[in-house]
Design a protein around this motif. Structure first.
Motif, PDB file in Angstrom:
ATOM      1  N   ALA A   1       0.858  -1.189   0.000  1.00 34.61           N
ATOM      2  CA  ALA A   1       0.000   0.000   0.000  1.00 34.61           C
ATOM      3  C   ALA A   1       0.885   1.228   0.000  1.00 34.61           C
ATOM      4  O   ALA A   1       1.746   1.380   0.881  1.00 34.61           O
ATOM      5  CB  ALA A   1      -0.923   0.014   1.216  1.00 34.61           C
ATOM      6  N   ILE A   2       0.705   2.099  -1.001  1.00 35.66           N
ATOM      7  CA  ILE A   2       1.461   3.352  -1.049  1.00 35.66           C
ATOM      8  C   ILE A   2       0.522   4.499  -0.677  1.00 35.66           C
ATOM      9  O   ILE A   2      -0.621   4.552  -1.146  1.00 35.66           O
ATOM     10  CB  ILE A   2       2.115   3.583  -2.423  1.00 35.66           C
ATOM     11  N   ILE A   3       1.001   5.386   0.180  1.00 37.02           N
ATOM     12  CA  ILE A   3       0.193   6.512   0.638  1.00 37.02           C
ATOM     13  C   ILE A   3       0.899   7.811   0.249  1.00 37.02           C
ATOM     14  O   ILE A   3       2.020   8.068   0.685  1.00 37.02           O
ATOM     15  CB  ILE A   3      -0.038   6.455   2.158  1.00 37.02           C
ATOM     16  N   GLN A   4       0.248   8.596  -0.607  1.00 40.58           N
ATOM     17  CA  GLN A   4       0.790   9.868  -1.086  1.00 40.58           C
ATOM     18  C   GLN A   4      -0.013  11.010  -0.461  1.00 40.58           C
ATOM     19  O   GLN A   4      -1.087  11.361  -0.934  1.00 40.58           O
ATOM     20  CB  GLN A   4       0.701   9.920  -2.614  1.00 40.58           C
ATOM     21  N   PRO A   5       0.504  11.621   0.617  1.00 38.72           N
ATOM     22  CA  PRO A   5      -0.255  12.635   1.361  1.00 38.72           C
ATOM     23  C   PRO A   5       0.204  14.061   1.062  1.00 38.72           C
ATOM     24  O   PRO A   5       1.277  14.286   0.494  1.00 38.72           O
ATOM     25  CB  PRO A   5       0.074  12.291   2.809  1.00 38.72           C
ATOM     26  N   ASP A   6      -0.612  15.001   1.460  1.00 31.14           N
ATOM     27  CA  ASP A   6      -0.225  16.408   1.534  1.00 31.14           C
ATOM     28  C   ASP A   6       0.187  16.643   2.983  1.00 31.14           C
ATOM     29  O   ASP A   6      -0.650  16.841   3.861  1.00 31.14           O
ATOM     30  CB  ASP A   6      -1.396  17.302   1.138  1.00 31.14           C
TER      31      ASP A   6
ATOM     32  N   SER B   1       3.905   9.246  -7.282  1.00 32.10           N
ATOM     33  CA  SER B   1       4.250   7.954  -6.696  1.00 32.10           C
ATOM     34  C   SER B   1       3.905   6.853  -7.691  1.00 32.10           C
ATOM     35  O   SER B   1       2.920   6.966  -8.439  1.00 32.10           O
ATOM     36  CB  SER B   1       3.480   7.742  -5.389  1.00 32.10           C
ATOM     37  N   ALA B   2       4.712   5.794  -7.713  1.00 34.31           N
ATOM     38  CA  ALA B   2       4.530   4.782  -8.751  1.00 34.31           C
ATOM     39  C   ALA B   2       5.113   3.444  -8.326  1.00 34.31           C
ATOM     40  O   ALA B   2       5.976   3.363  -7.445  1.00 34.31           O
ATOM     41  CB  ALA B   2       5.188   5.236 -10.049  1.00 34.31           C
TER      42      ALA B   2
ATOM     43  N   LYS C   1       7.603  -1.774 -16.504  1.00 34.95           N
ATOM     44  CA  LYS C   1       6.182  -1.584 -16.787  1.00 34.95           C
ATOM     45  C   LYS C   1       5.495  -1.002 -15.556  1.00 34.95           C
ATOM     46  O   LYS C   1       5.634  -1.530 -14.454  1.00 34.95           O
ATOM     47  CB  LYS C   1       5.520  -2.911 -17.154  1.00 34.95           C
ATOM     48  N   PRO C   2       4.752   0.096 -15.710  1.00 33.46           N
ATOM     49  CA  PRO C   2       4.061   0.678 -14.547  1.00 33.46           C
ATOM     50  C   PRO C   2       2.887  -0.184 -14.101  1.00 33.46           C
ATOM     51  O   PRO C   2       2.113  -0.664 -14.927  1.00 33.46           O
ATOM     52  CB  PRO C   2       3.584   2.038 -15.058  1.00 33.46           C
ATOM     53  N   LEU C   3       2.752  -0.370 -12.800  1.00 32.23           N
ATOM     54  CA  LEU C   3       1.656  -1.141 -12.222  1.00 32.23           C
ATOM     55  C   LEU C   3       0.640  -0.231 -11.549  1.00 32.23           C
ATOM     56  O   LEU C   3      -0.304  -0.716 -10.925  1.00 32.23           O
ATOM     57  CB  LEU C   3       2.204  -2.159 -11.222  1.00 32.23           C
ATOM     58  N   THR C   4       0.853   1.062 -11.670  1.00 29.79           N
ATOM     59  CA  THR C   4      -0.076   2.056 -11.144  1.00 29.79           C
ATOM     60  C   THR C   4      -0.315   3.107 -12.224  1.00 29.79           C
ATOM     61  O   THR C   4       0.479   3.245 -13.156  1.00 29.79           O
ATOM     62  CB  THR C   4       0.498   2.766  -9.905  1.00 29.79           C
TER      63      THR C   4
ATOM     64  N   LYS D   1      -3.030   3.690  -2.751  1.00 30.46           N
ATOM     65  CA  LYS D   1      -3.165   2.634  -3.738  1.00 30.46           C
ATOM     66  C   LYS D   1      -2.586   1.336  -3.200  1.00 30.46           C
ATOM     67  O   LYS D   1      -1.460   1.318  -2.689  1.00 30.46           O
ATOM     68  CB  LYS D   1      -2.431   3.034  -5.030  1.00 30.46           C
ATOM     69  N   GLU D   2      -3.350   0.272  -3.331  1.00 30.88           N
ATOM     70  CA  GLU D   2      -2.861  -1.058  -2.979  1.00 30.88           C
ATOM     71  C   GLU D   2      -2.448  -1.782  -4.254  1.00 30.88           C
ATOM     72  O   GLU D   2      -3.199  -1.813  -5.231  1.00 30.88           O
ATOM     73  CB  GLU D   2      -3.938  -1.846  -2.228  1.00 30.88           C
TER      74      GLU D   2
END
Length: 260
Positions: free
Chosen positions: A8-13, A210-211, A218-221, A231-232
């Protein structure tokens, strides 16, 4: 051992130099994650933003944020990683913690301090790479500016996943995009980069991107997302190793040693 690693990626402000607010913000997002998640990835200096105000903001080695990470790891039965400002033995470190579900942890001090922002004048550079063993996966976590130095990340240990946590500004985001993909390809590894959004107290603007990339780049997001998001993403070890076995690129890598 697990053939699937659910990340799980978390992209916050992030809120500038406000640890309580950032832990609260990120905690709410972590609480929403599915029960299948194995590894939760947060940005660089996720409690404060990329601040040089270490004398005021630094925590002890086992301070409030590490305890918070332990609580979240226990709650979700997942590992949690990200970097924090730490004061230890009269030095300050941009320190990444990798916290296991049982509360134990590994740490990595950012090797390449960002001289353009005078990070090198505030923080002591680390001297050791870290390879984490987790659920049968070998993971190498790194921090932001490390991304520009491919020798430090070179896959001499057959790791499966390379992680970069960052506060990477919008004005240089093209480099972020290109280098994340390059690190995946040259190391025949999954590569995850987790950045932030928003504007910090020094006026720098961040636009995320974030990626997650597979070992062929190959990008998975969905790429180039600039807003806050979570995103999980599931990674497959069988696919990784089959690709390595078929192409054999890592067998041709150069042998070298690092001088620190």
């Amino acid at each position: 051992m697990s053939e699937i690693l659910n990340t799980a990626i978390i992209q916050p402000d992030l809120k500038w130099e406000d640890s309580d607010a950032n832990r609260d913000l990120l905690g709410k997002e972590i609480n929403k994650l599915s029960d299948e998640v194995d590894l939760i990835i947060l940005p660089e200096m996720f409690t404060t933003g990329f601040s040089m105000n270490a004398k005021i903001l630094a925590e002890q080695t086992e301070g409030d944020t590490l305890n918070w990470m332990r609580e979240k790891a226990d709650l979700k039965n997942a590992a949690v990683t990200g970097s924090v400002i730490i004061g230890e033995d009269d030095n300050y470190y941009n320190r990444l913690y990798f916290v296991y579900p049982d509360g134990s942890y590994k740490l990595y001090d950012k090797r390449h301090t960002f001289t353009l922002a005078k990070e090198d004048q505030t923080y002591t550079a680390g001297k050791k790479r870290l390879i984490v063993e987790f659920k049968g996966w070998k993971i190498m976590p790194l921090v932001c500016y490390d991304l520009r130095f491919p020798v430090w990340a070179r896959n001499t240990d057959d790791y499966d996943l390379l992680i970069y946590v960052a506060n990477w500004p919008r004005k240089r985001v093209d480099a972020w995009d290109a280098l994340l993909k390059a690190r995946a390809i040259e190391n025949m590894s999954y590569c995850i980069g987790v950045n932030r959004t928003g504007e910090d107290g020094d006026g720098y603007v961040y636009n995320g991107h974030s990626a997650v990339y597979d070992c062929l780049g190959k990008p998975l997001t969905e790429l180039n997302r600039e807003e806050e998001f979570v995103k999980e993403v599931s990674l497959e070890k069988d696919s990784l190793h089959e690709t390595r076995k078929k192409l054999k690129f890592l067998q041709d890598r150069d042998k070298f040693s690092l001088e620190l």
